[in-house]
Enzyme design. Structure first.
Site, PDB file in Angstrom:
ATOM      1  N   ASP A 104      54.099  26.305  64.283  1.00 30.53           N
ATOM      2  CA  ASP A 104      53.365  26.945  65.379  1.00 30.53           C
ATOM      3  C   ASP A 104      52.040  26.187  65.480  1.00 30.53           C
ATOM      4  OD1 ASP A 104      52.840  28.739  67.400  1.00 30.53           O
ATOM      5  OD2 ASP A 104      53.553  30.471  66.236  1.00 30.53           O
TER       6      ASP A 104
ATOM      7  N   ARG B 277      57.878  36.158  77.528  1.00 31.54           N
ATOM      8  CA  ARG B 277      57.901  37.111  76.411  1.00 31.54           C
ATOM      9  C   ARG B 277      56.504  37.331  75.839  1.00 31.54           C
ATOM     10  NH1 ARG B 277      59.743  32.122  75.401  1.00 31.54           N
ATOM     11  NH2 ARG B 277      59.777  31.187  73.329  1.00 31.54           N
TER      12      ARG B 277
ATOM     13  N   ARG C 182      47.817  36.745  60.322  1.00 37.20           N
ATOM     14  CA  ARG C 182      46.764  37.614  60.876  1.00 37.20           C
ATOM     15  C   ARG C 182      45.933  38.243  59.777  1.00 37.20           C
ATOM     16  NH1 ARG C 182      51.251  39.397  64.165  1.00 37.20           N
ATOM     17  NH2 ARG C 182      51.412  37.736  65.709  1.00 37.20           N
TER      18      ARG C 182
ATOM     19  N   CYS D 263      49.412  35.944  55.102  1.00 34.86           N
ATOM     20  CA  CYS D 263      49.591  36.454  56.467  1.00 34.86           C
ATOM     21  C   CYS D 263      48.786  35.658  57.499  1.00 34.86           C
ATOM     22  CB  CYS D 263      49.163  37.910  56.514  1.00 34.86           C
ATOM     23  SG  CYS D 263      49.339  38.632  58.152  1.00 34.86           S
TER      24      CYS D 263
ATOM     25  N   ASP E 277      51.100  28.724  58.823  1.00 37.73           N
ATOM     26  CA  ASP E 277      50.048  28.507  59.819  1.00 37.73           C
ATOM     27  C   ASP E 277      48.751  28.104  59.119  1.00 37.73           C
ATOM     28  OD1 ASP E 277      51.667  29.124  61.979  1.00 37.73           O
ATOM     29  OD2 ASP E 277      51.281  31.273  61.781  1.00 37.73           O
TER      30      ASP E 277
ATOM     31  N   ARG F 192      51.713  34.280  75.419  1.00 34.51           N
ATOM     32  CA  ARG F 192      51.611  32.823  75.362  1.00 34.51           C
ATOM     33  C   ARG F 192      52.702  32.158  76.190  1.00 34.51           C
ATOM     34  NH1 ARG F 192      53.308  30.612  69.961  1.00 34.51           N
ATOM     35  NH2 ARG F 192      51.279  31.062  69.064  1.00 34.51           N
ATOM     36  N   TYR F 193      53.933  32.678  76.072  1.00 35.13           N
ATOM     37  CA  TYR F 193      55.048  32.161  76.863  1.00 35.13           C
ATOM     38  C   TYR F 193      55.247  33.099  78.049  1.00 35.13           C
ATOM     39  CZ  TYR F 193      56.054  29.872  72.389  1.00 35.13           C
ATOM     40  OH  TYR F 193      55.976  29.159  71.230  1.00 35.13           O
TER      41      TYR F 193
ATOM     42  N   LYS G 195      55.303  27.006  69.518  1.00 37.17           N
ATOM     43  CA  LYS G 195      56.139  26.593  68.391  1.00 37.17           C
ATOM     44  C   LYS G 195      56.925  25.333  68.749  1.00 37.17           C
ATOM     45  CE  LYS G 195      56.940  31.348  66.762  1.00 37.17           C
ATOM     46  NZ  LYS G 195      56.148  32.125  67.742  1.00 37.17           N
TER      47      LYS G 195
ATOM     48  N   CYS H 141      50.785  40.728  52.540  1.00 34.46           N
ATOM     49  CA  CYS H 141      51.159  39.384  52.089  1.00 34.46           C
ATOM     50  C   CYS H 141      49.891  38.536  52.130  1.00 34.46           C
ATOM     51  CB  CYS H 141      52.201  38.778  53.018  1.00 34.46           C
ATOM     52  SG  CYS H 141      53.507  39.930  53.470  1.00 34.46           S
TER      53      CYS H 141
ATOM     54  N   CYS I 243      50.078  47.453  57.145  1.00 32.40           N
ATOM     55  CA  CYS I 243      51.385  47.147  56.558  1.00 32.40           C
ATOM     56  C   CYS I 243      51.537  47.944  55.268  1.00 32.40           C
ATOM     57  CB  CYS I 243      51.492  45.659  56.228  1.00 32.40           C
ATOM     58  SG  CYS I 243      51.176  44.624  57.651  1.00 32.40           S
TER      59      CYS I 243
END
Ligand SMILES: *Cc1c(COP(=O)(O)O)cnc(C)c1O
Ligand code: SF4
Length: 350
Positions: free
Chosen positions: A312, A95, A113, A111, A275, A91-92, A319, A108, A104
């Protein structure tokens, strides 16, 4: 088998087991877990005494995940469109996120995703990772790689070491970050061997460990020991926290969390606004809540312990920091509001 592997194996994934232990409706949990996977490590489960526990709320499936109509997005950050190759988000310009793992140790419920962690489409093969690394090698503007997932530390040390070595062979990759919830859910994974691996990495360039603590009750003795092993290995630790309704949306709770992290040499980096992910509406606070909390932290808390409150933006626009409005007026005679509420004139006519 190492201790962490035993813990991982003994994790709860069966809805009936969780329902029995806590007097919940097994059928409800089964329906939720069918869509969004259930997995909780014994370390985390042992910390939970009752259902309103901050950890229970983060990890126990809830029927409202399936009925959330507050958020239409399954991919609010538009990550799929920003993936030039599978499992890499660019996206940037400078990075990238490299999603090296699809699962995982504990899932969570909030999450970002959740549309795909733990699902088959998120399973990352070594071939996928190699394609991601080839993409990075072909893009000299990328100087920082963030290993994420899923949780990168679900990989073996050998595989992780191999991926890190391949990234370090790319001359323009200067900084690496590893984002992981392992210190919270499976501190035993931070073995002396892993610390050694991460310590050796520091000779090639900085490797930051990005922890994810949301509540002071996550800082158990084992977790603190695990973080101290990393600190002693010379690994810089930074933390991200997600602002969660009825879990940590309280200045006193976050003050305690950020101060404790600061004392452990873990720099609070971001406080994330939740998000707009479908199935997570019950965790979301209004922006006003986050802004008010940030206002209450600035001043009483060491500046080194105050994170940036970040939203975000939906659509993949990136962000942005959201701050209390300290600047009331600019121009030759500026007016700033102090953290204590006083409005102060600032001669700005240079
Ligand atoms: C969050 C994020 C980053 C890292 O952003 P920083 O502000 O540098 O921490 C990079 N790429 C993507 C796609 C992200 O979502
Ligand atoms: S550890 Fe991270 S990737 Fe895994 S479920 Fe939690 S928030 Fe999502």
């Amino acid at each position: 088998m190492e201790l962490w592997q035993q813990q991982h194996k003994a994790s709860i994934t069966d809805p009936r087991q969780l329902a029995e232990k806590f007097g919940l409706d097994a059928e409800v949990i089964r329906r939720v877990a069918e869509r969004y996977p259930l997995r909780i490590t014994p370390h985390t489960l042992n910390l939970i005494q009752q259902l309103d526990d901050p950890l229970a709320r983060q990890f126990f499936p809830d029927a409202v995940e399936l009925t959330d109509d507050t958020t239409p997005f399954t991919d609010p950050l538009n990550e799929e469109a920003l993936s030039p190759v599978p499992h890499l988000v660019h996206r940037y310009p400078c990075r990238v996120l490299l999603l090296v793992a699809g699962s995982c140790f504990s899932y969570c419920r909030f999450c970002t995703r959740k549309r795909k962690v733990g699902c088959r489409e998120m399973a990352v093969s070594f071939g996928d990772v190699l394609k991601g690394i080839d993409y990075i090698a072909a893009h000299p503007e990328v100087n920082e790689v963030i290993l994420s997932g899923g949780d990168p530390l679900t990989m073996s040390d050998r595989l992780l070491g191999d991926i890190l070595a391949r990234l370090r062979r790319i001359p323009h990759v200067e900084v690496i970050r590893i984002g992981s919830r392992v210190p919270v859910v499976l501190p035993q994974r931070i073995t002396p061997a892993l610390c050694e691996l991460l310590q050796r990495q520091q000779f090639h360039g900085p490797l930051y460990f990005l922890t994810h603590f949301n509540h002071p009750s996550e800082l158990t003795e084992e977790t603190i020991d695990a973080c101290q092993r990393l600190v002693r290995a010379g690994v810089p630790l930074v933390n991200q926290t997600v602002l969660l309704r009825d879990i940590n949306d309280d200045a006193a709770v976050l003050h305690q969390l950020f101060h404790s992290l600061h004392r452990l040499c873990i720099r609070p980096y971001y406080l994330h606004q939740m998000d707009l992910t479908c199935g997570t509406g019950h965790f979301r606070t209004r922006l006003e809540t986050g802004i008010k909390i940030m206002d209450q932290l600035r001043g009483p808390l060491s500046g080194l312990a105050v994170p940036t409150y970040i939203v975000d933006l939906p659509g993949g626009h990136g962000k942005v920091p959201v701050t209390p409005d300290y600047v009331q007026q600019l121009g030759a005679q500026a007016r700033l509001r102090a953290a204590d509420g006083t409005v102060v004139e600032y001669p700005n006519g240079v």
